[in-house]
Design an enzyme around this catalytic site. Sequence first.
Site, mmCIF file in Angstrom:
data_model
loop_
_atom_site.group_PDB
_atom_site.id
_atom_site.type_symbol
_atom_site.label_atom_id
_atom_site.label_comp_id
_atom_site.label_asym_id
_atom_site.label_seq_id
_atom_site.Cartn_x
_atom_site.Cartn_y
_atom_site.Cartn_z
ATOM 1 N N ASN A 115 43.608 41.184 26.232
ATOM 2 C CA ASN A 115 42.353 41.047 25.101
ATOM 3 C C ASN A 115 42.785 41.800 23.955
ATOM 4 O O ASN A 115 42.447 41.284 22.697
ATOM 5 C CB ASN A 115 41.273 41.744 25.713
ATOM 6 C CG ASN A 115 40.134 40.700 26.635
ATOM 7 O OD1 ASN A 115 40.512 39.744 26.640
ATOM 8 N ND2 ASN A 115 39.580 41.347 27.404
ATOM 9 N N GLU B 281 37.300 41.538 35.469
ATOM 10 C CA GLU B 281 38.470 40.724 35.935
ATOM 11 C C GLU B 281 38.716 40.882 37.269
ATOM 12 O O GLU B 281 39.795 40.906 37.875
ATOM 13 C CB GLU B 281 39.676 41.363 34.849
ATOM 14 C CG GLU B 281 39.951 42.878 35.402
ATOM 15 C CD GLU B 281 39.445 43.785 34.084
ATOM 16 O OE1 GLU B 281 39.838 44.827 34.091
ATOM 17 O OE2 GLU B 281 38.260 43.090 33.847
ATOM 18 N N ASP C 23 42.032 42.067 41.501
ATOM 19 C CA ASP C 23 41.972 42.669 40.042
ATOM 20 C C ASP C 23 42.955 42.298 39.376
ATOM 21 O O ASP C 23 44.294 42.064 39.756
ATOM 22 C CB ASP C 23 41.791 44.137 40.130
ATOM 23 C CG ASP C 23 41.548 44.575 38.986
ATOM 24 O OD1 ASP C 23 42.494 45.168 38.064
ATOM 25 O OD2 ASP C 23 40.394 44.480 38.304
ATOM 26 N N ILE C 24 42.886 41.666 38.224
ATOM 27 C CA ILE C 24 43.938 41.108 37.357
ATOM 28 C C ILE C 24 44.462 42.514 36.529
ATOM 29 O O ILE C 24 44.179 43.307 35.940
ATOM 30 C CB ILE C 24 43.519 40.482 36.045
ATOM 31 C CG1 ILE C 24 42.669 38.869 36.627
ATOM 32 C CG2 ILE C 24 44.550 40.004 34.973
ATOM 33 C CD1 ILE C 24 42.135 38.214 35.546
#
Length: 303
Positions: free
Chosen positions: A185, A220, A177-178
Amino acid sequence: MEKINYLEILDCLYDGVYFVDLNRKITFWNKAAEKITGFTKQQVIGTHCHESLLKHINKNGSLLCVDTCSLAQSIKEGKEKEAEVFVHHREGHRVPVLVHVSPVRNSFGVIIGAVENFSENSLKSNLLDQLEKYRNLSLVDPLTDLLNRRYLEVYLQNKINELKVYQYSFFGVLFIDIDYFKNVNDSFGHDIGDNVLKMVSKTLKNSLGNDEVVCRWGGEEFIAVVQCNSLYSLFSKADMFRFLVKQSFVPVNGKIVSVTISVGAAMANPNDTVESLVKRSDTLIQQSKSLGRNRVSIEESFK
């Protein structure tokens, strides 16, 4: 007899080639180097390799361009050097290359610089062929060009079935997971967010070995299925992914946007289902997040 222009010949090679002088200033950069890295000769020639855009790192994520530069060692020792490294692509991701460095001497035998040639991982052409086949079957994520969740669920089931029958096809699942992707964003916009997703995707995909896959699970989140014969080797692979992503970045208006990842690593066993294996790795990634992110969490038996 017509004079041969050797620099033109170097421009026709498949391998990337560049020259540096004694100060490691880049003086030549061929077309294959442009193709492999995305950087043009106008961007590279005149810069120094130790401050260059390529930023060579090894599989542990250590920066090689300062203390352990193969070019510097070759110039100093007068010997050829070889290494497997990851270079920074203009689009932000990491590209695995095989590097060969040789000292360059003048007509008196005095070292005046060095030449490095580098080539991409030989698995690339096969992977591209496979990717096109899967794309036609709607098994490829259109943004990242990774295989998608639909593919992964079928692939994992086949791997588990194989493990039950043969008892030796050892593999593990890495849930990735980022970290703080929403902040990217919010701060830079969704277009830059998409570029970050592509950068992470390409870095992960370029780091795979034989019979390994990485898929976009959603948003993500990514899942990689990797070969391993122990929890230690699974942890090492996961931590390599973490290092490589941390050392990658997307350039934005003179600045860089970089991210880290959290990873949950679970070893498959014959009693697993797709759901149980993914759930175990998902539980472990929550542990990584609770401990501060940018880390790998693995099952307790590893410790």
